[in-house]
Motif scaffolding. Structure first.
Motif, PDB file in Angstrom:
ATOM      1  N   LEU A  50      -2.696   3.502  -3.387  1.00 37.60           N
ATOM      2  CA  LEU A  50      -2.651   2.717  -4.003  1.00 37.60           C
ATOM      3  C   LEU A  50      -2.142   1.728  -3.354  1.00 37.60           C
ATOM      4  O   LEU A  50      -1.681   1.248  -2.609  1.00 37.60           O
ATOM      5  CB  LEU A  50      -1.017   3.400  -4.873  1.00 37.60           C
ATOM      6  CG  LEU A  50      -0.859   4.646  -5.582  1.00 37.60           C
ATOM      7  CD1 LEU A  50       0.659   4.389  -6.159  1.00 37.60           C
ATOM      8  CD2 LEU A  50      -1.934   4.043  -6.989  1.00 37.60           C
ATOM      9  N   ILE A  51      -2.653   0.769  -4.237  1.00 37.24           N
ATOM     10  CA  ILE A  51      -2.872  -0.617  -3.844  1.00 37.24           C
ATOM     11  C   ILE A  51      -2.136  -1.820  -4.794  1.00 37.24           C
ATOM     12  O   ILE A  51      -2.644  -1.478  -5.761  1.00 37.24           O
ATOM     13  CB  ILE A  51      -4.072  -1.175  -2.872  1.00 37.24           C
ATOM     14  CG1 ILE A  51      -4.156  -0.565  -1.465  1.00 37.24           C
ATOM     15  CG2 ILE A  51      -3.853  -3.169  -2.943  1.00 37.24           C
ATOM     16  CD1 ILE A  51      -3.274  -1.105  -0.705  1.00 37.24           C
ATOM     17  N   LEU A  79      -0.942  -5.156   6.421  1.00 36.21           N
ATOM     18  CA  LEU A  79      -1.957  -6.453   6.099  1.00 36.21           C
ATOM     19  C   LEU A  79      -2.746  -6.382   5.549  1.00 36.21           C
ATOM     20  O   LEU A  79      -4.292  -5.118   5.559  1.00 36.21           O
ATOM     21  CB  LEU A  79      -1.301  -6.709   7.989  1.00 36.21           C
ATOM     22  CG  LEU A  79      -1.891  -7.631   8.275  1.00 36.21           C
ATOM     23  CD1 LEU A  79      -1.786  -8.880   8.432  1.00 36.21           C
ATOM     24  CD2 LEU A  79      -3.043  -7.445   9.883  1.00 36.21           C
ATOM     25  N   VAL A  80      -3.256  -7.461   4.891  1.00 36.80           N
ATOM     26  CA  VAL A  80      -5.185  -7.919   4.343  1.00 36.80           C
ATOM     27  C   VAL A  80      -5.460  -8.434   5.565  1.00 36.80           C
ATOM     28  O   VAL A  80      -5.243  -9.184   6.314  1.00 36.80           O
ATOM     29  CB  VAL A  80      -5.076  -9.216   3.799  1.00 36.80           C
ATOM     30  CG1 VAL A  80      -6.396  -9.021   2.935  1.00 36.80           C
ATOM     31  CG2 VAL A  80      -3.395  -8.776   2.018  1.00 36.80           C
ATOM     32  N   GLY A 104      -9.606  -5.722   3.672  1.00 39.52           N
ATOM     33  CA  GLY A 104      -9.170  -3.654   3.671  1.00 39.52           C
ATOM     34  C   GLY A 104      -7.681  -4.604   3.929  1.00 39.52           C
ATOM     35  O   GLY A 104      -7.606  -5.586   4.119  1.00 39.52           O
ATOM     36  N   PHE A 105      -7.265  -3.368   3.851  1.00 39.46           N
ATOM     37  CA  PHE A 105      -5.773  -2.961   3.480  1.00 39.46           C
ATOM     38  C   PHE A 105      -5.315  -2.339   5.360  1.00 39.46           C
ATOM     39  O   PHE A 105      -5.886  -0.969   5.732  1.00 39.46           O
ATOM     40  CB  PHE A 105      -5.249  -3.001   2.196  1.00 39.46           C
ATOM     41  CG  PHE A 105      -5.365  -3.694   1.657  1.00 39.46           C
ATOM     42  CD1 PHE A 105      -4.838  -4.746   0.856  1.00 39.46           C
ATOM     43  CD2 PHE A 105      -6.729  -3.176   1.153  1.00 39.46           C
ATOM     44  CE1 PHE A 105      -5.415  -5.359   0.393  1.00 39.46           C
ATOM     45  CE2 PHE A 105      -7.106  -3.752  -0.404  1.00 39.46           C
ATOM     46  CZ  PHE A 105      -6.639  -4.787  -0.560  1.00 39.46           C
ATOM     47  N   ALA A 106      -4.174  -2.564   5.757  1.00 37.74           N
ATOM     48  CA  ALA A 106      -3.420  -1.459   6.875  1.00 37.74           C
ATOM     49  C   ALA A 106      -2.430  -1.488   7.342  1.00 37.74           C
ATOM     50  O   ALA A 106      -1.470  -2.497   6.601  1.00 37.74           O
ATOM     51  CB  ALA A 106      -4.255  -2.381   8.555  1.00 37.74           C
ATOM     52  N   GLY A 111       0.647  -0.687   0.272  1.00 36.60           N
ATOM     53  CA  GLY A 111      -0.042  -0.359  -0.436  1.00 36.60           C
ATOM     54  C   GLY A 111       0.625   0.926   0.024  1.00 36.60           C
ATOM     55  O   GLY A 111       1.692   1.447   1.371  1.00 36.60           O
ATOM     56  N   ASP A 112       0.555   2.431  -1.292  1.00 41.86           N
ATOM     57  CA  ASP A 112       1.594   3.541  -1.233  1.00 41.86           C
ATOM     58  C   ASP A 112       3.089   3.056  -0.661  1.00 41.86           C
ATOM     59  O   ASP A 112       3.746   3.532  -0.337  1.00 41.86           O
ATOM     60  CB  ASP A 112       1.203   4.093  -0.175  1.00 41.86           C
ATOM     61  CG  ASP A 112       0.136   5.327  -0.581  1.00 41.86           C
ATOM     62  OD1 ASP A 112      -0.414   4.466  -1.791  1.00 41.86           O
ATOM     63  OD2 ASP A 112      -0.565   4.869   0.270  1.00 41.86           O
ATOM     64  N   ASP A 113       3.569   2.215  -1.954  1.00 42.64           N
ATOM     65  CA  ASP A 113       4.986   1.002  -2.295  1.00 42.64           C
ATOM     66  C   ASP A 113       5.708   0.974  -0.416  1.00 42.64           C
ATOM     67  O   ASP A 113       6.491   0.772  -0.421  1.00 42.64           O
ATOM     68  CB  ASP A 113       5.564   2.679  -1.769  1.00 42.64           C
ATOM     69  CG  ASP A 113       5.292   3.184  -3.721  1.00 42.64           C
ATOM     70  OD1 ASP A 113       5.067   2.193  -4.401  1.00 42.64           O
ATOM     71  OD2 ASP A 113       5.286   4.732  -4.060  1.00 42.64           O
TER      72      ASP A 113
END
Length: 208
Positions: A172-173, A134-135, A158-160, A128-130
């Motif tokens: 960006l993902i 964690l998914v 989601g992403f964290a 995420g953003d380079d």
């Protein structure tokens, strides 16, 4: 076949009426959200996973036959950091041998009651953003979250940042979408003619 759908605004049309012998009016309620943010999801190979020709004689008679894993490059690009989730929607849910865990592979066109097999998906090497991310998954539409790389049907994904259990907005993902396909035991299938595999999954991008 794997396709994407995008939802930028939701419109709900509801009709209600007060119970009465002779109702003279009905109420129309319109709700929705217009968002200035926009995200574009993409998949490599146009989202197509082609297993080619699978000889019937190569299938296990009493057990599922796992086909070679395939990977698609997943990308989501937003015009600014946006909080969103991905939701797997099974267009062949009636043919699933494990609803809630596996996507369906369609039914035998020559014997419609025969289910052809199962498909599972997982996200690997998510960024995420380079930065590594964690998914996360939620089974209650975002009320609570837990780490989960498998993309089960109807789960919110989601992403964290690493070490965080709350989804974060990203611009960006990118990730590798691992596809696992298994064909049902030959003992349960009529295979005296060619049978096309017919999996169809939508990855629905939804804004939170």
């Amino acid at each position: 076949m794997f396709t994407f759908s995008r939802r930028l605004a939701a419109l709900c049309l509801c009709l209600t009426a007060t119970p009465a012998l002779c109702a003279s009016s009905v109420e129309i309620a319109l709700t929705g959200v217009i968002t200035p943010s926009a995200c574009t999801p993409t998949l490599s190979s146009n989202g197509i996973v082609d297993h080619g020709r699978v000889p019937a004689r190569s299938l296990n008679f009493y057990e599922f036959t796992k086909l070679p894993s395939q990977n698609l490059d997943l990308g989501v690009s937003c015009n600014e950091p946006v909080l969103f989730v991905l939701v797997g929607v099974d267009n062949r849910a009636a043919s699933s041998v494990g609803p809630g865990f596996y996507y369906g592979l369609g039914n035998n066109i020559h014997a419609p009651l025969e289910r052809l097999g199962s498909v599972s998906m997982a996200l690997r090497e998510a960024m995420g953003d380079d930065e590594p991310v964690l998914v996360l998954a939620s089974s209650n539409k975002g009320e609570t979250w837990f780490p989960e790389s498998n993309v089960y049907p109807d789960l919110y994904i989601g992403f964290a940042p690493l070490g965080t259990l709350v989804p974060t907005p990203y611009r960006l993902i990118s990730a590798s979408l691992q596809i696992e396909t298994s064909i049902n035991a030959a003992a349960h299938l009529t295979l005296d003619q060619e049978v096309p595999l017919d999996g169809s999954i939508v990855l629905d991008l939804r804004y939170l």
